[in-house]
Design an enzyme around this catalytic site. Structure first.
Site, PDB file in Angstrom:
ATOM      1  N   HIS A   1      -1.988  -1.347   7.219  1.00  0.00           N
ATOM      2  CA  HIS A   1      -1.892  -1.587   5.803  1.00  0.00           C
ATOM      3  C   HIS A   1      -0.402  -0.791   5.483  1.00  0.00           C
ATOM      4  O   HIS A   1       0.103  -1.097   4.559  1.00  0.00           O
ATOM      5  CB  HIS A   1      -2.784  -1.290   4.889  1.00  0.00           C
ATOM      6  CG  HIS A   1      -3.634   0.110   4.982  1.00  0.00           C
ATOM      7  ND1 HIS A   1      -4.321   0.548   5.892  1.00  0.00           N
ATOM      8  CD2 HIS A   1      -3.159   1.049   4.254  1.00  0.00           C
ATOM      9  CE1 HIS A   1      -4.742   1.514   5.865  1.00  0.00           C
ATOM     10  NE2 HIS A   1      -4.044   2.147   4.870  1.00  0.00           N
TER      11      HIS A   1
ATOM     12  N   ILE B   1      -9.939   9.382   0.843  1.00  0.00           N
ATOM     13  CA  ILE B   1      -9.702   8.290  -0.432  1.00  0.00           C
ATOM     14  C   ILE B   1      -9.967   6.968   0.573  1.00  0.00           C
ATOM     15  O   ILE B   1      -8.932   6.661   1.469  1.00  0.00           O
ATOM     16  CB  ILE B   1      -8.686   8.585  -1.149  1.00  0.00           C
ATOM     17  CG1 ILE B   1      -8.780   9.568  -2.208  1.00  0.00           C
ATOM     18  CG2 ILE B   1      -8.601   7.053  -1.989  1.00  0.00           C
ATOM     19  CD1 ILE B   1      -9.896   9.857  -3.255  1.00  0.00           C
TER      20      ILE B   1
ATOM     21  N   PHE C   1     -22.933 -12.115  24.313  1.00  0.00           N
ATOM     22  CA  PHE C   1     -22.165 -11.010  23.782  1.00  0.00           C
ATOM     23  C   PHE C   1     -20.750 -11.140  23.131  1.00  0.00           C
ATOM     24  O   PHE C   1     -19.988 -10.074  22.825  1.00  0.00           O
ATOM     25  CB  PHE C   1     -22.558  -9.982  24.545  1.00  0.00           C
ATOM     26  CG  PHE C   1     -24.098  -9.588  24.873  1.00  0.00           C
ATOM     27  CD1 PHE C   1     -24.817  -9.599  23.763  1.00  0.00           C
ATOM     28  CD2 PHE C   1     -24.357  -9.236  26.133  1.00  0.00           C
ATOM     29  CE1 PHE C   1     -26.039  -9.491  23.973  1.00  0.00           C
ATOM     30  CE2 PHE C   1     -25.574  -9.016  26.228  1.00  0.00           C
ATOM     31  CZ  PHE C   1     -26.640  -9.220  25.330  1.00  0.00           C
TER      32      PHE C   1
ATOM     33  N   ASN D   1      -7.169  11.986   4.069  1.00  0.00           N
ATOM     34  CA  ASN D   1      -6.866  12.054   2.502  1.00  0.00           C
ATOM     35  C   ASN D   1      -8.296  11.894   1.846  1.00  0.00           C
ATOM     36  O   ASN D   1      -8.440  11.981   0.749  1.00  0.00           O
ATOM     37  CB  ASN D   1      -5.720  11.437   2.202  1.00  0.00           C
ATOM     38  CG  ASN D   1      -6.155   9.814   2.368  1.00  0.00           C
ATOM     39  OD1 ASN D   1      -7.172   9.083   2.232  1.00  0.00           O
ATOM     40  ND2 ASN D   1      -5.078   9.133   2.735  1.00  0.00           N
TER      41      ASN D   1
ATOM     42  N   ARG E   1     -20.725 -18.219  38.404  1.00  0.00           N
ATOM     43  CA  ARG E   1     -20.506 -16.761  38.183  1.00  0.00           C
ATOM     44  C   ARG E   1     -20.443 -16.111  39.358  1.00  0.00           C
ATOM     45  O   ARG E   1     -19.435 -15.319  39.748  1.00  0.00           O
ATOM     46  CB  ARG E   1     -21.505 -15.933  37.606  1.00  0.00           C
ATOM     47  CG  ARG E   1     -23.016 -16.038  38.092  1.00  0.00           C
ATOM     48  CD  ARG E   1     -23.923 -14.913  37.463  1.00  0.00           C
ATOM     49  NE  ARG E   1     -25.292 -15.030  38.034  1.00  0.00           N
ATOM     50  CZ  ARG E   1     -26.054 -14.098  38.193  1.00  0.00           C
ATOM     51  NH1 ARG E   1     -26.059 -12.847  37.568  1.00  0.00           N
ATOM     52  NH2 ARG E   1     -27.380 -14.431  38.622  1.00  0.00           N
TER      53      ARG E   1
ATOM     54  N   HIS F   1       0.864  -1.126   0.023  1.00  0.00           N
ATOM     55  CA  HIS F   1      -0.013  -0.040  -0.028  1.00  0.00           C
ATOM     56  C   HIS F   1       0.929   1.206  -0.105  1.00  0.00           C
ATOM     57  O   HIS F   1       1.350   1.681   1.364  1.00  0.00           O
ATOM     58  CB  HIS F   1      -0.865  -0.073   1.213  1.00  0.00           C
ATOM     59  CG  HIS F   1      -1.851  -1.080   1.410  1.00  0.00           C
ATOM     60  ND1 HIS F   1      -1.458  -2.295   1.460  1.00  0.00           N
ATOM     61  CD2 HIS F   1      -3.168  -1.380   1.008  1.00  0.00           C
ATOM     62  CE1 HIS F   1      -2.381  -3.221   1.917  1.00  0.00           C
ATOM     63  NE2 HIS F   1      -3.517  -2.590   1.378  1.00  0.00           N
TER      64      HIS F   1
ATOM     65  N   ASP G   1     -34.770 -14.242  29.690  1.00  0.00           N
ATOM     66  CA  ASP G   1     -34.561 -13.076  28.604  1.00  0.00           C
ATOM     67  C   ASP G   1     -34.503 -13.736  27.009  1.00  0.00           C
ATOM     68  O   ASP G   1     -34.418 -12.862  26.181  1.00  0.00           O
ATOM     69  CB  ASP G   1     -32.951 -12.900  28.862  1.00  0.00           C
ATOM     70  CG  ASP G   1     -32.584 -11.546  29.952  1.00  0.00           C
ATOM     71  OD1 ASP G   1     -33.793 -10.951  30.137  1.00  0.00           O
ATOM     72  OD2 ASP G   1     -31.941 -11.826  30.660  1.00  0.00           O
TER      73      ASP G   1
ATOM     74  N   HIS H   1      -3.952   3.468  -3.401  1.00  0.00           N
ATOM     75  CA  HIS H   1      -4.109   2.736  -1.933  1.00  0.00           C
ATOM     76  C   HIS H   1      -3.580   1.612  -1.844  1.00  0.00           C
ATOM     77  O   HIS H   1      -2.574   1.158  -0.879  1.00  0.00           O
ATOM     78  CB  HIS H   1      -5.575   2.941  -1.479  1.00  0.00           C
ATOM     79  CG  HIS H   1      -6.037   1.760  -0.398  1.00  0.00           C
ATOM     80  ND1 HIS H   1      -5.938   2.298   1.187  1.00  0.00           N
ATOM     81  CD2 HIS H   1      -6.095   0.627  -0.193  1.00  0.00           C
ATOM     82  CE1 HIS H   1      -5.908   1.226   1.814  1.00  0.00           C
ATOM     83  NE2 HIS H   1      -6.119   0.277   1.287  1.00  0.00           N
TER      84      HIS H   1
END
Length: 649
Positions: free
Chosen positions: A66, A187, A431, A185, A351, A26, A463, A259
């Site tokens: 990159h 882009i 989650f 930039n 828990r 890049h 739930d 790029h």
């Protein structure tokens, strides 16, 4: 052309040459962002090129990973240990200059970056760690911990949602030692950012609680230096937007083509001409080489001067200094006394056991510092008697990430990358989807992050299916280099936390129950082997039931009066897979093909243990809403049904 501009142009073309040599990479970012990177490394970044692991160094993360060719050019010229041959081997197998920066692979790389947004989010974690350690060790007369964290980001980093999550917390916590250089930039790969990204980034960051600055001309070194100096005086994190042109100086300037593909032979030649450099690959003029040598000497002097504070601190506060040094390389030790493992008597959710164990371990270890994504009371991860870490209270030990699981994973990675603290991240198991990219990076970087995931099955109940994990453990188990533990009772849970907080280079995930579970008579604290026989068969072995977590007690109840049935508790597939073939044969004899796996989650992954003739009692649909006990019954997780299944096999 003055020597500074010549130095910047040399950085640019060394980067282009790497990419051309590899025919991959890049060039757009290095051509546009080289001035800001040069200004930072020359005038602001306090690091010792001969002592890159110095604890009080300034940190720098190339979030836009990159653009790694830029980083390697800097490392070569600033004497970080890369050679010209290393640059010529850019993106080649086993080279020191891989396609994206890799932590623990190339000296000087502070974090593995590539997935956009991760770098700036880990930088937030580093800045947070600096503040916490400063609160622990700094004295009124001597600041042992006092450094900046810098990140260089692009438009892509700031489009990714994780960067906004992390930046929001950074603003709330007023992490004033965090400075982000924004290569603006306009882009991206598909073209102008206006197609999908038209917001005023500086105004957004002001709303997030940051101070913002603008450099109109990305080639103006004086203006860049001035804004960085101003940002260092801020009492809030700072974003410096630097207006640049992607692919500056090349025929592809300001185009998406700049790029991510090499310029090509003719374009590279005309770019060299634009910068006033001879048409010679990997060219560094003698005066430029001398210029960088002087900068390196000056930077070493700055670092040496700063290290004097450390020497003075060590003389004046020897105990604190030894403690500080030890925090960066903690020794493995038994965190719990032997009798503690057997102290759980009443039925408890794992828990809740975890919460008690975490508090006990943290009480004697001031370097444990973590929290939850706004679920501390539910995850049982609050440290009792401790306050919240905040902008006003750096001594607090409870860290709330808000409802920001993705950022939580990256921030805790950043804390560990900084060093000196042991951290944990907590949320519901369902989650963990939000944390997958950051867990993967923790594994890639060999970071011993601790993840406490509760509400680990359909036992969540009311739930409903949105909150009931099904495929999540299979997903987590699929990540290379991660240990997943699903303990069955208090003894196994205590052992799991002892293992997790002793880990030096492996992320450890705990999956813990919401519902109460019985304490099992024959459970073991020795879970390092991943699986063990919790109930021996009566008579000749005929069938094996393999269970984890909350289902171990179900398996024991179902097999209670069945002859020839062995019950195996397997808290960790990964640890079991790492055992000798002799041990695995002892636990799961290959001649016994009648096997049942029992886990109230997806069956994915279980067939390697139960084989083609085995049976997986599992859930391969989504759950249901109702009382946890009724949902378990709906899906067949009762002792009666499991007993019947064992008998039928």
């Amino acid at each position: 052309m003055n020597i500074e501009n010549k130095a910047v142009n040399t950085i640019r073309m060394l980067s282009v040459d790497q990419i051309e040599s590899a025919n991959s990479g890049h060039p757009g970012l290095p051509l546009g962002a080289a001035p800001m990177a040069y200004a930072l490394f020359k005038n602001h970044l306090v690091r010792d090129s001969k002592d890159l692991d110095w604890k009080n160094r300034d940190r720098f993360i190339l979030s836009a990973g990159h653009g790694s060719a830029l980083l390697y050019s800097l490392f070569y010229l600033f004497d970080y240990g890369l050679s010209l041959d290393d640059l010529k081997n850019f993106r080649q197998l086993d080279s020191k200059t891989p396609g994206h920066p890799e932590y623990n692979h190339t000296r000087g790389v502070e974090a593995t970056t590539g997935p956009l947004g991760q770098g700036i989010s880990m930088a937030v974690g580093m800045a947070l760690a600096e503040e916490k350690l400063a609160a622990l060790y700094n004295k009124d007369d001597l600041k042992l911990v006092d450094h900046y964290t810098y990140a260089l980001v692009g438009d892509g980093c700031l489009m990714e949602g994780i960067s906004n999550e992390a930046s929001s917390l950074a603003g709330t916590l007023k992490l004033s030692k965090l400075i982000v250089l924004y290569d603006s930039n306009k882009i991206s790969i598909e073209g102008s950012t206006d197609l999908a990204f038209s917001e005023d980034v500086r105004k957004r960051y002001e709303a997030l609680g940051w101070d913002t600055f603008l450099v109109e001309d990305g080639n103006n070194l004086d203006e860049i230096n001035e804004k960085i100096a101003e940002a260092k005086k801020s009492e809030r994190p700072a974003l410096i937007e630097v207006k640049t042109k992607i692919g500056y100086g090349s025929p592809r300037e300001d185009s998406a083509k700049a790029h991510g593909e090499p310029l090509g032979k003719e374009n590279r030649k005309s770019t060299r001409e634009f910068f006033g450099l001879p048409d010679q690959d990997f060219y560094v003029a003698d005066d430029v080489r001398d210029h960088f040598k002087k900068i390196v000497e000056e930077n070493t002097k700055k670092a040496t001067e700063k290290k004097k504070i450390e020497e003075e601190y060590a003389k004046k506060y020897p105990k604190e200094y030894e403690d500080y040094k030890a925090a960066f390389s903690p020794e493995k030790k038994e965190l719990l006394e032997d009798s503690y493992y057997d102290s759980f008597e009443k039925d408890m959710a794992t828990r809740s056991v975890s919460g008690e164990v975490l508090n006990k371990i943290a009480k004697d270890n001031i370097h444990i510092f973590g929290g939850s994504a706004d679920l501390g009371p539910s995850n049982k991860t609050m440290l009792k008697g401790e306050e919240y870490f905040s902008a006003e209270n750096r001594s607090g030990r409870n860290l709330t990430f808000g409802v920001r699981e993705n950022a939580m994973g990256a921030i805790t990675n950043g804390i560990l990358l900084h060093g000196g603290l042991k951290t944990y991240a907590a949320t519901f198991l369902v989650f963990s989807d939000y944390l997958k990219p950051t867990i993967r990076l923790a594994a890639l970087m060999n970071l011993p992050n601790v993840y406490i995931f509760t509400h680990d099955s359909i036992g969540v109940g009311e739930d409903g299916p949105t909150h009931e994990p099904i495929e999540h453990l299979a997903m987590l188990r699929s990540i290379p280099g991660v240990i997943v533990l699903r303990p069955a009772d208090g003894r196994e849970t205590a052992a799991a936390l002892n293992l997790a907080f002793n880990s030096k280079s492996t992320p450890v995930i705990l999956a813990l129950s919401r519902q109460n579970l019985p304490q099992l008579e024959n459970s073991s604290r020795d879970i390092m082997k991943g699986a063990y026989i919790i109930k021996e068969e009566e008579g000749e072995l005929e069938k094996i039931v393999i269970a984890t977590g909350s289902e171990v007690s179900l398996a024991l109840e179902a097999a209670k009066n069945l002859k020839g049935v062995r019950v195996v508790s397997m808290p960790s597939m990964e640890l079991f897979d790492g055992q000798s073939s002799e041990y695995k044969e002892k636990i799961l004899p290959s001649n016994i093909t009648k096997r049942i796996s029992l886990e109230a989650l997806s069956s994915f992954g279980w067939h390697k243990y139960i084989g083609m003739k085995g049976m997986a009692i599992s859930i391969d649909t989504f759950g249901a809403s109702g009382k946890g006990s009724e949902v378990f019954e709906r899906f067949g997780f009762t002792a009666e049904n499991i007993k019947r299944k064992i008998e039928e096999l």
